[in-house]
Write an enzyme that holds these catalytic residues in place. Structure first.
Site, PDB file in Angstrom:
ATOM      1  N   TYR A 146       0.810  -1.220   0.000  1.00  0.00           N
ATOM      2  CA  TYR A 146       0.000   0.000   0.000  1.00  0.00           C
ATOM      3  C   TYR A 146       0.840   1.265   0.000  1.00  0.00           C
ATOM      4  O   TYR A 146       0.345   2.350  -0.241  1.00  0.00           O
ATOM      5  CB  TYR A 146      -0.964   0.022   1.204  1.00  0.00           C
ATOM      6  CG  TYR A 146      -2.031  -1.069   1.166  1.00  0.00           C
ATOM      7  CD1 TYR A 146      -1.924  -2.134   0.281  1.00  0.00           C
ATOM      8  CD2 TYR A 146      -3.126  -1.027   1.994  1.00  0.00           C
ATOM      9  CE1 TYR A 146      -2.873  -3.128   0.242  1.00  0.00           C
ATOM     10  CE2 TYR A 146      -4.099  -2.020   1.957  1.00  0.00           C
ATOM     11  CZ  TYR A 146      -3.953  -3.080   1.077  1.00  0.00           C
ATOM     12  OH  TYR A 146      -4.901  -4.064   1.047  1.00  0.00           O
ATOM     13  N   LYS A 195       3.499 -15.400   3.251  1.00  0.00           N
ATOM     14  CA  LYS A 195       3.453 -16.240   2.046  1.00  0.00           C
ATOM     15  C   LYS A 195       4.899 -16.604   1.743  1.00  0.00           C
ATOM     16  O   LYS A 195       5.442 -16.318   0.673  1.00  0.00           O
ATOM     17  CB  LYS A 195       2.764 -15.474   0.904  1.00  0.00           C
ATOM     18  CG  LYS A 195       2.488 -16.281  -0.343  1.00  0.00           C
ATOM     19  CD  LYS A 195       1.384 -17.308  -0.185  1.00  0.00           C
ATOM     20  CE  LYS A 195       1.287 -18.170  -1.446  1.00  0.00           C
ATOM     21  NZ  LYS A 195       0.378 -19.323  -1.299  1.00  0.00           N
ATOM     22  N   ASP A 227      -2.948 -18.172   2.666  1.00  0.00           N
ATOM     23  CA  ASP A 227      -4.110 -18.851   2.061  1.00  0.00           C
ATOM     24  C   ASP A 227      -4.689 -19.872   3.035  1.00  0.00           C
ATOM     25  O   ASP A 227      -5.909 -20.003   3.188  1.00  0.00           O
ATOM     26  CB  ASP A 227      -3.757 -19.491   0.705  1.00  0.00           C
ATOM     27  CG  ASP A 227      -2.410 -20.192   0.693  1.00  0.00           C
ATOM     28  OD1 ASP A 227      -1.683 -20.168   1.716  1.00  0.00           O
ATOM     29  OD2 ASP A 227      -2.074 -20.790  -0.350  1.00  0.00           O
ATOM     30  N   ASP A 251      -5.266  -6.532   5.906  1.00  0.00           N
ATOM     31  CA  ASP A 251      -6.470  -5.849   5.412  1.00  0.00           C
ATOM     32  C   ASP A 251      -7.540  -6.893   5.073  1.00  0.00           C
ATOM     33  O   ASP A 251      -8.692  -6.800   5.505  1.00  0.00           O
ATOM     34  CB  ASP A 251      -6.086  -5.030   4.159  1.00  0.00           C
ATOM     35  CG  ASP A 251      -7.227  -4.168   3.651  1.00  0.00           C
ATOM     36  OD1 ASP A 251      -8.183  -3.905   4.419  1.00  0.00           O
ATOM     37  OD2 ASP A 251      -7.170  -3.752   2.475  1.00  0.00           O
ATOM     38  N   ASP A 255     -11.001  -8.245   7.544  1.00  0.00           N
ATOM     39  CA  ASP A 255     -12.401  -8.193   7.075  1.00  0.00           C
ATOM     40  C   ASP A 255     -13.050  -9.569   7.207  1.00  0.00           C
ATOM     41  O   ASP A 255     -14.203  -9.693   7.624  1.00  0.00           O
ATOM     42  CB  ASP A 255     -12.471  -7.758   5.600  1.00  0.00           C
ATOM     43  CG  ASP A 255     -12.656  -6.247   5.464  1.00  0.00           C
ATOM     44  OD1 ASP A 255     -12.165  -5.516   6.347  1.00  0.00           O
ATOM     45  OD2 ASP A 255     -13.290  -5.805   4.482  1.00  0.00           O
TER      46      ASP A 255
END
Ligand code: IPM
Ligand code: MN
Length: 366
Positions: A146, A195, A227, A251, A255
């Site tokens: 970001y 990851k 994942d 992020d 959620d």
């Protein structure tokens, strides 16, 4: 105590929910004899409409001079709002990214808790939800994708877009330390999510987190691929205590985690730097579809104000008073529409209230 608080009502339901949180803080001020000073600044679409930019330098300076910032939400409907015809750096979200960077708010704490009273709203199977869960997502907030360099260029007759994901050891170390510190006050388990089977930034993340872990021998550390973590959050959320992860993974996972609680309108969050300063905001978004209708759930913002009293001002008793009042309101059967039971039998046992009424009911219980 003197508390100098800057508020960012923002867009959508933001102004409505911040009004209720302020009301609750004013009740605390009166009951506990503090002196609170409030000042509003514009950010997001509200600032674009007035100043043409999502956050002015003056607004940043005002926020910096405060002890803490309480925010509602920013942004509009990304399909229909005129703000989204602007280039990305001028859109509402850019204001939020800018204030995070300017105030060095690198540590984002997002709790995801299943409230006993709201267990029926949890979308998971009962055999999973009945075990309950209470996790804290620690999201790195000022690095990674970001904030990396980005560009769109034309190459060989087509457009090519580039975003860069960068993390330095020091950026990873400071968020990891926060994560382990928080874990020490909880159930002493950190799940570091990355990851590392693909990304260099994740392999460095893992290495630095392991180094930091040596200073916290009481904390159990495990690593999990992102994942897999997305799966585990719906399969067995009770396994998590602190989830420590980088900006984009955090992020997305936060959620997901908030959704499995069934009550995103209940979840608070804090963004901290390495001093006592913090920006506090509900985990949910600006919900433009219900803005102005007086039905939004103000509890997440009210609980964010409680977090602010605890983390920035060390006012544990006052923070608990708010948290207890929220719990009492739920026990007494009051619900905003988002946390109403879905079945008819459940609905008969509770009373639906609007934003303002919910704020009043919580104040009455402080
Ligand atoms: C959040 C939001 C922001 C983010 C957006 C609005 C830039 O989604 O706080 O999670 O992605 O960080
Ligand atoms: Mn988000």
């Amino acid at each position: 105590m003197k508390l100098n608080i800057v508020c960012i009502p923002g867009d959508g339901i933001g102004p409505e929910i911040v009004t209720e949180a302020k009301k609750v803080l004013k009740k605390i001020e009166a009951v506990y004899g503090h002196e609170m000073q409030f000042e509003d600044i514009l950010m997001g679409g509200a600032s674009i409409d007035v100043h043409g930019v999502p956050l002015t330098d003056e607004a940043i300076a005002t926020a910096k001079a405060a002890d803490a910032v309480l925010m509602g939400s920013i942004g509009g409907n990304t399909q229909t709002s005129p703000w989204y015809k602007l280039e990305p750096s001028k859109r509402p979200e850019a204001g939020l990214l800018k204030i995070r960077k300017a105030l060095n708010l690198f540590a984002n704490l997002r709790p995801a808790v299943l409230y006993e009273e709201l267990a029926a709203a949890c979308p998971l199977k009962q055999e999973i939800s009945e075990k309950g869960f209470d996790m804290m997502i620690m999201r790195e907030l000022t690095g990674g994708l970001y904030f990396g360099e980005r560009k769109t260029v034309e190459e060989n007759g087509e457009l090519k877009a580039v975003d860069t994901l960068t993390y330095s050891e020091s950026e990873i170390r400071r968020i990891a330390i926060k994560g382990f510190e928080i874990a020490m006050k909880r159930r002493k388990k950190v799940t570091s999510v990355d990851k590392a089977n693909v990304l260099d930034s994740s392999r460095l993340w893992r290495k630095v987190v392991e180094e930091v872990a040596k200073d916290y021998p009481e904390v159990t550390l495990e690593h999990m691929l992102v994942d897999n973590c997305a799966m585990q959050l719906v399969k067995d959320p009770g396994q998590f205590d602190v989830i420590l992860t980088e900006n984009m993974f955090g992020d997305i996972l936060s959620d997901e985690a908030s959704m499995v609680t069934g009550s995103i309108g209940m979840l608070s969050s804090a963004s901290l730097n390495d001093t006592k300063f913090g920006l506090y905001e509900p985990s949910g978004g600006s919900a433009p579809d219900i803005a102005g209708k007086g039905i939004a759930n103000p509890i997440a913002t009210i609980l964010s104000a409680a977090m602010m009293l605890r983390y920035t001002f060390d006012l544990d008793e006052e923070a608990s008073a708010i948290e207890k009042a929220v719990k009492k309101v739920l026990e007494d059967g009051y619900r905003t529409i988002d946390i109403m039971p879905q079945d008819e039998a459940g609905k008969q046992k509770v009373t639906q209230v609007g934003t303002k009424e919910m704020g009043d009911l919580i104040c009455e219980r402080i």
